[in-house]
Design an enzyme around this catalytic site. Structure first.
Site, PDB file in Angstrom:
ATOM      1  CG  ASP A   1      55.012 -32.449  42.152  1.00 19.22           C
ATOM      2  OD1 ASP A   1      55.837 -31.528  42.236  1.00 19.22           O
ATOM      3  OD2 ASP A   1      55.227 -33.495  41.736  1.00 19.22           O
TER       4      ASP A   1
ATOM      5  CG  ASN B   1      49.336 -33.602  37.709  1.00 12.61           C
ATOM      6  OD1 ASN B   1      50.239 -33.321  36.700  1.00 12.61           O
ATOM      7  ND2 ASN B   1      49.507 -33.984  38.559  1.00 12.61           N
TER       8      ASN B   1
ATOM      9  CB  ALA C   1      50.095 -37.712  38.804  1.00  9.24           C
ATOM     10  CE1 TYR C   2      43.768 -42.616  41.314  1.00 11.97           C
ATOM     11  CE2 TYR C   2      42.386 -40.795  40.227  1.00 11.97           C
ATOM     12  CZ  TYR C   2      42.625 -41.991  41.099  1.00 11.97           C
ATOM     13  OH  TYR C   2      41.404 -42.644  41.343  1.00 11.97           O
TER      14      TYR C   2
ATOM     15  CG  LEU D   1      52.955 -44.503  36.887  1.00 14.18           C
ATOM     16  CD1 LEU D   1      53.485 -44.859  35.643  1.00 14.18           C
ATOM     17  CD2 LEU D   1      54.344 -43.768  37.410  1.00 14.18           C
ATOM     18  CB  SER D   2      48.830 -44.866  41.108  1.00 15.85           C
ATOM     19  OG  SER D   2      47.584 -44.157  40.701  1.00 15.85           O
TER      20      SER D   2
END
Length: 297
Positions: A79, A153, A195-196, A198-199
């Site tokens: 990705d 993103n 991506a970031y 969600l973390s």
């Protein structure tokens, strides 16, 4: 009656750190050569293939940066490679096919065993194109960003290294939202929600939802949670820091800014177009790639 296949132009980008992709690039080039397609390869990737992997690569030419014309773009990697390719494509609107040589592969979702099937579907027009929003950042009053200001993103405002947390005064369409006391703030698109963001506790947002998400990074107050806003909103951010500077990460590409730099984040005037096979469904991909909702007991 035999129908002659169209002669298409392809621009190929790739990850230069994954030697195991050599079989896949040869499979792609062989397929396109049989159909007499015009193939142009990113210069850095071409050098990697010919000098590091010692492959015999047939192409119509190489290109630098965004200096190419193509009907389709092929991204070979994970990705991260796809995000870099999308930034290089920019406003051209060329549909991008992502061939996954990485691990997770939300954007680059064509596996090595699916290459010929996916390219055949493309030539037969048996595919769909998903349009994904892009966000952009502008600066005023301080530093000017040198790199690409567009993100598929996310755009993140972050503290530097081991500095103490920063104050991030944030307004939406001119109205003050909150001053975050945190390690950072992530503004993500639906594409970047897995991506970031969600973390850091942000929600999963389905593509084409017409929203953005603001997710704080390690906020000082547990009552400060992610918030979802319309993608038409204009986000304005100013930062206070003991180190008097901070980082702006645009799809992972970081630049340092002084604290007198004010950021404006909004939807970009173009979208990224991603090639998908009709059988590819978002929620199936979500469950497959992330084991979303799986009972591992």
């Amino acid at each position: 009656m035999c129908t002659e296949q169209p002669k298409l132009r392809f621009a190929i980008f790739g990850n230069i750190y994954q030697a195991r992709k050599s079989a896949s690039i040869q499979k792609v080039l062989s397929f396109l050569s049989e159909r007499e397609a015009e193939v142009y390869i990113d210069r850095e990737f071409h050098h990697f293939l010919t000098h590091d992997l010692h492959l015999d690569v047939e192409a119509n030419g190489v290109f630098d940066d965004g200096d190419f014309e193509a009907d389709y773009v092929i991204s070979m990697g994970g990705d991260g490679t796809f995000l870099k390719a999308a930034a290089r494509v920019g406003e051209r609107g060329c549909p991008i096919m992502g061939i996954n040589m990485g691990r997770l592969g939300f954007l680059a979702d064509v596996g090595p065993t699916e290459i010929e099937q996916s390219l055949t579907a493309l030539y037969r027009n048996e595919y769909k194109v998903e349009e994904h929003i892009v966000i952009m950042v502008e600066t005023e009053g301080g530093d000017v960003l040198e790199g690409c200001p567009y993100a598929l993103n996310d755009i993140a405002v972050l503290k530097r290294d081991n500095a103490s947390m920063i104050s991030i005064r944030t307004s939406i369409d001119g109205d003050h939202l909150i001053t975050y006391q945190a390690d950072g703030l992530i503004v993500s698109t639906p594409t970047g929600s897995t991506a970031y963001s969600l973390s850091n506790g942000g929600p999963i947002i389905a593509p084409q939802s017409g929203v953005l998400c603001l997710s704080p990074v390690a906020p000082h107050s547990l009552s400060v949670r992610p918030i979802v806003i319309p993608d038409s909103a204009v986000i304005r951010v100013s930062v206070g820091s003991r180190s008097h500077n901070f980082l702006v990460a645009i799809d992972g590409r970081s630049e340092k800014c002084s604290e007198d730099t004010v950021l404006t984040i909004r939807k970009a005037p173009y979208r990224v177009r991603i090639v998908k096979r009709p059988t590819q469904k978002y929620f199936h991909t979500l469950k497959e790639k992330m084991m979303w909702g799986a009972d591992t007991r």
